[in-house]
Design an enzyme around this catalytic site. Structure first.
Site, PDB file in Angstrom:
ATOM      1  N   LYS A 176      -5.257   4.065   5.967  1.00 14.20           N
ATOM      2  CA  LYS A 176      -4.999   3.335   7.344  1.00 14.20           C
ATOM      3  C   LYS A 176      -4.762   1.701   6.962  1.00 14.20           C
ATOM      4  CE  LYS A 176      -7.657   1.997  11.352  1.00 14.20           C
ATOM      5  NZ  LYS A 176      -8.794   1.783  12.151  1.00 14.20           N
ATOM      6  N   LYS A 198      -9.099   1.490   4.213  1.00 15.41           N
ATOM      7  CA  LYS A 198      -8.588   1.007   5.302  1.00 15.41           C
ATOM      8  C   LYS A 198      -8.444  -0.612   4.963  1.00 15.41           C
ATOM      9  CE  LYS A 198     -10.497  -0.076   9.848  1.00 15.41           C
ATOM     10  NZ  LYS A 198     -11.524   0.228  10.908  1.00 15.41           N
TER      11      LYS A 198
HETATM   12  C1  PBG Z   1     -13.005  -0.036  13.778  1.00 18.79           C
HETATM   13  C2  PBG Z   1     -11.602   0.425  14.142  1.00 18.79           C
HETATM   14  C3  PBG Z   1     -10.571  -0.211  14.229  1.00 18.79           C
HETATM   15  C4  PBG Z   1      -9.348   0.573  14.453  1.00 18.79           C
HETATM   16  C5  PBG Z   1      -9.737   1.713  14.346  1.00 18.79           C
HETATM   17  N1  PBG Z   1     -11.499   1.784  14.003  1.00 18.79           N
HETATM   18  C6  PBG Z   1     -10.325  -1.739  14.320  1.00 18.79           C
HETATM   19  C7  PBG Z   1     -10.545  -2.679  12.937  1.00 18.79           C
HETATM   20  O1  PBG Z   1     -10.805  -2.229  11.879  1.00 18.79           O
HETATM   21  O2  PBG Z   1     -10.504  -3.805  13.207  1.00 18.79           O
HETATM   22  C8  PBG Z   1      -8.178   0.078  14.520  1.00 18.79           C
HETATM   23  C9  PBG Z   1      -7.198   1.368  15.158  1.00 18.79           C
HETATM   24  C10 PBG Z   1      -5.874   0.767  15.740  1.00 18.79           C
HETATM   25  O3  PBG Z   1      -5.296  -0.349  15.487  1.00 18.79           O
HETATM   26  O4  PBG Z   1      -5.007   1.446  16.283  1.00 18.79           O
HETATM   27  N2  PBG Z   1     -13.953   0.622  14.741  1.00 18.79           N
END
Ligand code: PBG
Length: 326
Positions: free
Chosen positions: A249, A197
């Site tokens: 992601k 991520k």
């Molecule tokens: C954290 C989380 C995020 C997203 C999904 N889970 C935000 C982040 O890490 O800042 C982002 C998903 C998206 O942008 O569609 N709970």
């Protein structure tokens, strides 16, 4: 007559040919719909940076669940928006917290036909907006956060979640949560690790979607966009720690990392087409700059072509319904 003997164009000549020799085929069953449920909301609220996506009230949430099941998507990923936040994210572990309440509703309504998934991260529930708890110096405390995640996992399992989405990027989170679940006999609950991520600008609209209170950024725990090898390392670690599914992601900016993971992972590899990817296509389409439906399908095709077995996408239901009609 001369000219090329080898002519790849032969196989593209007609719609029938193109249909037959397509390498990547998409199916509704491989799409997962992320959904936002707001605590105490009398009605659904639009999210301005994600046109077409709602913060659901429990009422509209129920209807949307049935529409998703009807469309034949593979699952839903739930996010909760609490009315109150605090330093440790109490709402995340409270059985009456919005995410756990929403999970029980989803399991009761569509839990037999869809895989009900829950975001396991503290950022929606903390007043500072970080994915973990902070130490005395204001830094995200990895090991103290793991203790919160263990409790959050038990609460989500008790609420009936089928698959916990570990999105916090703390070291050792898969192992910690797996041990805690197994210790109470919940070996049935599966873990989706958001393994690679990246700290991404493309999460921008999501911050509005969950009314994030984050000041600063997540660069001490999420990956730097320049790092491909490190993405592979995180995937390998999560597999070793017992992840049932690993994820990459954002999707479109990480197709190389996704392809690397797909080539070696013994467990399914998913990708998350995040809020900014959605917003960009919606915004350009609204201006008439691109063909909306073609852009959506092309983006999903590219993510699957790169190796995703399933995709989290805000277009899951729309795409599933459209493909059914096609
Ligand atoms: C954290 C989380 C995020 C997203 C999904 N889970 C935000 C982040 O890490 O800042 C982002 C998903 C998206 O942008 O569609 N709970």
């Amino acid at each position: 007559m001369t000219g090329p003997r080898i002519r790849p164009r032969r196989l593209r000549a007609t719609p029938a040919w193109r249909r037959l020799q397509r390498e990547t085929r998409l199916d509704a069953s491989q799409l997962v719909l992320p959904m936002f449920v707001a605590e105490g909301a009398p009605e659904a609220r639009p999210i301005s940076s994600m046109p077409g996506v709602l913060q659901h009230s429990t009422e509209t949430f129920r209807a949307a669940l049935h529409r998703a099941a009807e469309a034949g998507v593979g699952g839903i990923m739930l996010f909760g928006i609490p009315e109150h936040k605090d330093a440790v994210g109490t709402g995340a572990t409270d059985p009456e917290g919005i995410l756990n309440v929403a999970t029980r509703i989803a399991v009761a309504e569509i839990g037999d036909s869809l895989v009900v998934q829950t975001d396991l991260c503290l950022d929606e529930f903390t007043d500072h907006g970080h994915c973990g708890v902070l130490d005395a110096h204001g830094a995200v405390d990895n090991d103290a956060t793991l203790e919160r995640y263990r409790d959050m996992a038990l609460a989500q399992a008790a609420a009936g979640s089928h698959l916990l989405g570990l999105s916090g990027m703390m070291d050792g989170q898969v192992d910690a949560i797996r041990s805690s679940l197994d210790a109470v006999g919940r070996g049935d609950v599966a873990l989706l690790a958001y393994s690679a991520k990246y700290a991404s600008a493309f999460y921008g609209p999501f911050r509005e979607a969950v009314q994030s209170s984050l000041q600063g950024d997540r660069r001490t725990y999420q990956l730097d966009a320049g790092n491909r090898r490190e993405g592979a390392r995180e995937v390998a670690l999560d597999v070793a720690e017992g992840a049932d599914v690993v994820m990459v992601k954002p999707a479109m900016t990480s197709l190389d990392v996704l392809a690397d993971a797909a080539a070696v992972s013994p467990v399914p590899v998913w990708a998350y087409q995040v809020s900014g990817e959605y917003a960009m296509i919606e915004a350009a389409a609204a201006r008439g700059w691109i063909d909306r439906e073609r852009a959506i399908d092309e983006s999903l095709t590219a993510i699957v072509r790169a190796g995703a077995d399933a995709v989290l996408t805000y277009w899951a239901v729309e795409a599933a319904e459209r493909w059914k009609d096609a």
